[in-house]
Design an enzyme around this catalytic site. Structure first.
Site, mmCIF file in Angstrom:
data_model
loop_
_atom_site.group_PDB
_atom_site.id
_atom_site.type_symbol
_atom_site.label_atom_id
_atom_site.label_comp_id
_atom_site.label_asym_id
_atom_site.label_seq_id
_atom_site.Cartn_x
_atom_site.Cartn_y
_atom_site.Cartn_z
ATOM 1 N N GLY A 391 43.349 50.174 -22.476
ATOM 2 C CA GLY A 391 43.440 51.545 -21.986
ATOM 3 C C GLY A 391 42.302 52.433 -22.425
ATOM 4 O O GLY A 391 41.176 51.985 -22.684
ATOM 5 N N SER A 392 42.610 53.715 -22.582
ATOM 6 C CA SER A 392 41.604 54.771 -22.682
ATOM 7 C C SER A 392 40.751 54.758 -23.940
ATOM 8 O O SER A 392 39.794 55.536 -24.038
ATOM 9 C CB SER A 392 42.290 56.141 -22.575
ATOM 10 O OG SER A 392 42.975 56.258 -21.353
ATOM 11 N N VAL A 393 41.050 53.910 -24.911
ATOM 12 C CA VAL A 393 40.202 53.857 -26.109
ATOM 13 C C VAL A 393 38.759 53.521 -25.757
ATOM 14 O O VAL A 393 37.824 53.877 -26.482
ATOM 15 C CB VAL A 393 40.727 52.832 -27.141
ATOM 16 C CG1 VAL A 393 41.966 53.330 -27.834
ATOM 17 C CG2 VAL A 393 40.966 51.481 -26.495
#
Length: 691
Positions: A391-393
Site C-alpha cells: 500500500g501507500s508506504v
C-alpha cells in the site's frame, strides 16, 4: 758374535711367520664377506618378497577430531548460542576390518552401553543378521539350492538375494533388545570410512557406562571415549529462528550437500549449520578439526601422534540486541492475538528495526498464524521471505521518482486530488474523496501527508507522457512499469536487499502487458507489486540517510576466543556496504521528508500518523493500506515505515499486518510500542529534543 747370531735367527723366524699371519687375515676377511653375501642373498632371495611387502604396506594416515563450534553473541555481548559438552562413545574404523570383527565389537559394546534404537530399520536388522558368519553361511547354503547360478552372481545380486531371503523368512523378527542395540551400532560402524570417527552414543552416557567401556577398550579395537558438542541457548531462544539450526548426530550431513561436505573433510554424522546464520557463517563457526597422524603397517596402526590439537570455531557477534528482539517479538505476538478475533484471515505480522546509517539490524520479529486453527508461532524470518502488497508506504518512492524524472520539481508539484475516471475503467480515487465532492489542490508533501492515491496516479500518467482527461482511454506505453519499478528498485523495493541471511525473497511483480496498463496506476500508490518487510526498512533507511541504499546486515563482527573463554580479538568488523546511491538534490529530498513529517505532525486532520505524534524524540512516518483478498473475502494490509529522530535519524522501523478484515490502527500502535522499547533497550532518548 753369539749375540749377533741370536738376533739373526730371530729375524729369520719373524720373516717366516709373516706369510702365515697374512693368510690368516685373508681367510677371516673372506669368511666375513661370504657371510655378508650369504645374508644379502637370504634377505633378497629367500625373504625379499616378505620385506618388500612390509615396506610397501607401511603408510602414514591422518585422523581428524571434532572441535567446539564458535559461539554467537548479541550486540551487547550476551551469549545467544553456546556449546554443551557431553561424554560420548566413538568408533574409529581401522584401515582393515572385517564384518565379523565389527559384529563382535558391536555385541561386546552393548554389554556395557545402552544404545538408542529409535533409528533401527528392517534393513539395519538384516545387515546385522548377515554380519554373523554362521547366519550368512546358512542363508547362502539355502540360496545355492534354490538358485542354480548363485555362486556366479556378483556382489550386488548376491546381497539382494540374501536380503530377500532373510526378509521372506522373517529371520530378524525375534531379535532381543540387545541384538537391536547391537544392530544399530553395527550399522554405524559399517557405514564409516577407514580412519573416520563415528559417534555410537553421544547423549546420556552414564558414569557406569564410561567406566565399563574404559576397562574393556582392549577387547573392542577402534572404540574410544570422547566428547560430543551440541548447541545450547543460555538466554532463551528468542532469536533461534533467525540464528537457525545445526544438524545433530542422528540427522548427519544434509543430503543435498552431502558430496560437497564430505569433500571438505566432514564426517557423515558431523554437526553442520543447516539454516540461516548457522549456515551462512558455517566456515567461521566450525573451527579446524584436530589432526592425529597414524603410522600403519600391514593395515594395523603402530603409532598415533597428535600433530595438531584443533582450533575452536571463531565467535559471531550479531547486531541484534537480544532484549530488544524479545520485546519486539512479544509486541508483534500480542498485537496479532489482540486483533485475531475480529480479523480471522490475518496470517501473521512482521517488523524490522535497523540503523539507517549502517544497515545494522536491531530486531527481526514476526509471527505466523494458522488461519484454520488460530495457532500463533514465531516466524521472524517472515520479515525476509514473506512478501505482501504493502500500500501507500511506497508513495515516498513514487514522489522521488517524479522529481528525479522531471515530471515535477520541488517548486512545481501541485495536482488536484480528484477521482480518476478513464474509459471502460472503474473510477479510482483517494480514500477521502471517492465521490469527487472533496477535490483538493495538493503539493507532493501534502499528498504524502493525507495519502492521496489520485496524486500518485496523475504523477505516473505525467511520467508516461499521458495527458489525463476524464473518460479518456488510457493510452500509455508499458514502459511506465519499468520506469516506476526502476525508481522503486533504487530504494530497495522489489529487489533483494542483500541481507546476510539465506532465503531472502525478492517480492513479486505483477504482469506488465498492454492489457494490464491500468495496473500501472495501482502500482504508483502501492497496490500492485508485493514487497518484504525488510525491503520497506531498506527503503525508509535510504530516505532517512539521504540516498544511500545500504545492505542490511545481522553480522557485527567475527571474534576469536581468549584463553579464559571470553570474547577475543576482533578478526573482522562489518563496515557499511553501499549498494547504490539515489541521486537527488537536497531540495528534492526535502519534499519527501517534509511530507513524512506532516504524516505525524502536520495540521491536516486527515493525516494518518497521529498515533505517533506524542513520541519523544519526534518521529516521521508513512502509513500504508492495501486492498487484498483471502479467497473471495476482501482484506487489507496495514503497513508502516518510520524513522527517528526526525533530524539526525538513528533508527528505522518497518511493519506489516497483512490479511486484516477491517481497518485498524494496530500498525501505528505497534510501531509506537516498538519505539518505546528501542529507547529503553538499545539507545537512550536522553539528549534528543523535539524537532
Amino acid at each position: 758374535m753369539k749375540f749377533l747370531r741370536k738376533n739373526s735367527k730371530k729375524k729369520q723366524m719373524n720373516k717366516s711367520q709373516t706369510p702365515f699371519r697374512l693368510n690368516f687375515l685373508f681367510v677371516i676377511v673372506f669368511l666375513l664377506f661370504a657371510a655378508l653375501i650369504w645374508q644379502l642373498a637370504y634377505l633378497q632371495i629367500v625373504n625379499g618378497n616378505k620385506f618388500e611387502s612390509e615396506v610397501s604396506s607401511t603408510d602414514t594416515q591422518t585422523e581428524t577430531g571434532n572441535v567446539q563450534r564458535g559461539m554467537i553473541y548479541d550486540s551487547t555481548g550476551k551469549v545467544l548460542v553456546s556449546n554443551s559438552a557431553a561424554r560420548a562413545i566413538t568408533y574409529t574404523k581401522p584401515l582393515s576390518v572385517t564384518s565379523k570383527q565389527m559384529y563382535q565389537i558391536a555385541n561386546e559394546l552393548v554389554k556395557y552401553v545402552k544404545i538408542d534404537t529409535s533409528t533401527l530399520t528392517n534393513s539395519i536388522k538384516i545387515d546385522y543378521y548377515l554380519g554373523n558368519e554362521q547366519n550368512l553361511k546358512a542363508v547362502d547354503a539355502s540360496l545355492k539350492k534354490q538358485i542354480s547360478n548363485f555362486s556366479n552372481l556378483d556382489g550386488t545380486e548376491t546381497y539382494k538375494d540374501e536380503t530377500a531371503y532373510v526378509k521372506k523368512h522373517k529371520l530378524t523378527s525375534n531379535f532381543t533388545n540387545k541384538q537391536k542395540q547391537a544392530a544399530v551400532v553395527y550399522s554405524k560402524m559399517s557405514g564409516a570410512y577407514s580412519l573416520s570417527t563415528v559417534y555410537l552414543k553421544y547423549e546420556g552416557v552414564s558414569d557406569r557406562e564410561m567406566a565399563q567401556v574404559g576397562e574393556n577398550l582392549s577387547e573392542m579395537p577402534g572404540i574410544k571415549i570422547g566428547t560430543s558438542w551440541s548447541r545450547s541457548y543460555p538466554n532463551g531462544s528468542s532469536v533461534k529462528s533467525v540464528i537457525g539450526t545445526v544438524t545433530n548426530r542422528k540427522q548427519g550431513l544434509p543430503s543435498d550437500q552431502l558430496s560437497e561436505l564430505l569433500a571438505e573433510g566432514y564426517a557423515r554424522d558431523d554437526s553442520v549449520g543447516s539454516s540461516y546464520i548457522e549456515s551462512q557463517y558455517e566456515n567461521v563457526l566450525k573451527g579446524t578439526k584436530s589432526v592425529t597422524t597414524l603410522e600403519t603397517q600391514n593395515n594395523k596402526i603402530t603409532k598415533e601422534i597428535k600433530t595438531y590439537g584443533g582450533q575452536k570455531g571463531d565467535n559471531i557477534v550479531l547486531t541484534i540486541n537480544e532484549k530488544f528482539q524479545q520485546d519486539v517479538q512479544n509486541i508483534m505476538k500480542s498485537a496479532v492475538k489482540s486483533v485475531a478475533g475480529s480479523n480471522p484471515y490475518i496470517p501473521g505480522a512482521y517488523a524490522v528495526v535497523m540503523n539507517p546509517n549502517t544497515g545494522a539490524i536491531y530486531a527481526l520479529a514476526g509471527v505466523s498464524r494458522d488461519i484454520k486453527t488460530g495457532k500463533i508461532t514465531e516466524n521472524a524470518l517472515g520479515t525476509i521471505n514473506q512478501s505482501f502488497v504493502m500500500g501507500s508506504v511506497v508513495k515516498g518512492a513514487t514522489v522521488m521518482g517524479g522529481l528525479m524524472s522531471g515530471a515535477i520539481t520541488p517548486t512545481s508539484n501541485t495536482f488536484t486530488d480528484q477521482p480518476i475516471k478513464l474509459k471502460d475503467t472503474p473510477s479510482k480515487s483517494s480514500w477521502f474523496n471517492a465521490s469527487g465532492n472533496d477535490d483538493l489542490q495538493l503539493t507532493a508533501s501534502d499528498a504524502l501527508e493525507i495519502s492521496s492515491n489520485s496524486y500518485m496516479m496523475q504523477l505516473a500518467m505525467k511520467e508516461a507522457g499521458f495527458q489525463y482527461s476524464e473518460n479518456a482511454a488510457l493510452n500509455m506505453s508499458t514502459s511506465i512499469f519499468s520506469k516506476l519499478r526502476g525508481y522503486f528498485n533504487q530504494f530497495g523495493l522489489g529487489v533483494k536487499t542483500g541481507v546476510d541471511i539465506p532465503g531472502e525473497a525478492a517480492g513479486y511483480e505483477g504482469p506488465s502487458k498492454q492489457s494490464d496498463i491500468g495496473k500501472a496506476l495501482d502500482l504508483s500508490f502501492g497496490n500492485y507489486d508485493s514487497y518484504t518487510t525488510i525491503q520497506l526498512a531498506q527503503y525508509m533507511s535510504t530516505v532517512a540517510n539521504g540516498g544511500y541504499r545500504l545492505q542490511p546486515h545481522i553480522l557485527q563482527a567475527i571474534r576469536g576466543t581468549n584463553k579464559n573463554g571470553t570474547l577475543g580479538r576482533i578478526k573482522y568488523q562489518f563496515t557499511p556496504n553501499v549498494l547504490n546511491v539515489v541521486s537527488a538534490t537536497s531540495d528534492e529530498w526535502n519534499v519527501v521528508k517534509d511530507g513524512f513529517w506532516k504524516v505525524v505532525h502536520g495540521s491536516n486532520s486527515m493525516r494518518t500518523g497521529t498515533k505517533l505524534e506524542d513520541l519523544n524524540p519526534q518521529v516521521v512516518a508513512k502509513t500504508g493500506t492495501a486492498q487484498t483478498y483471502y479467497g473471495t473475502n476482501e482484506t487489507t494490509t496495514l503497513s508502516g515505515v518510520s524513522y527517528a529522530p526526525a533530524k539526525n535519524p538513528q533508527v528505522v522501523i518497518a511493519i506489516a499486518f497483512p490479511g486484516m478484515s477491517e481497518e485498524d490502527s494496530i500498525n501505528m500502535l505497534s510501531m509506537h510500542s516498538i519505539y518505546e522499547a528501542y529507547w529503553k533497550d538499545v539507545q537512550s532518548s536522553d539528549g534528543y529534543t523535539s524537532n
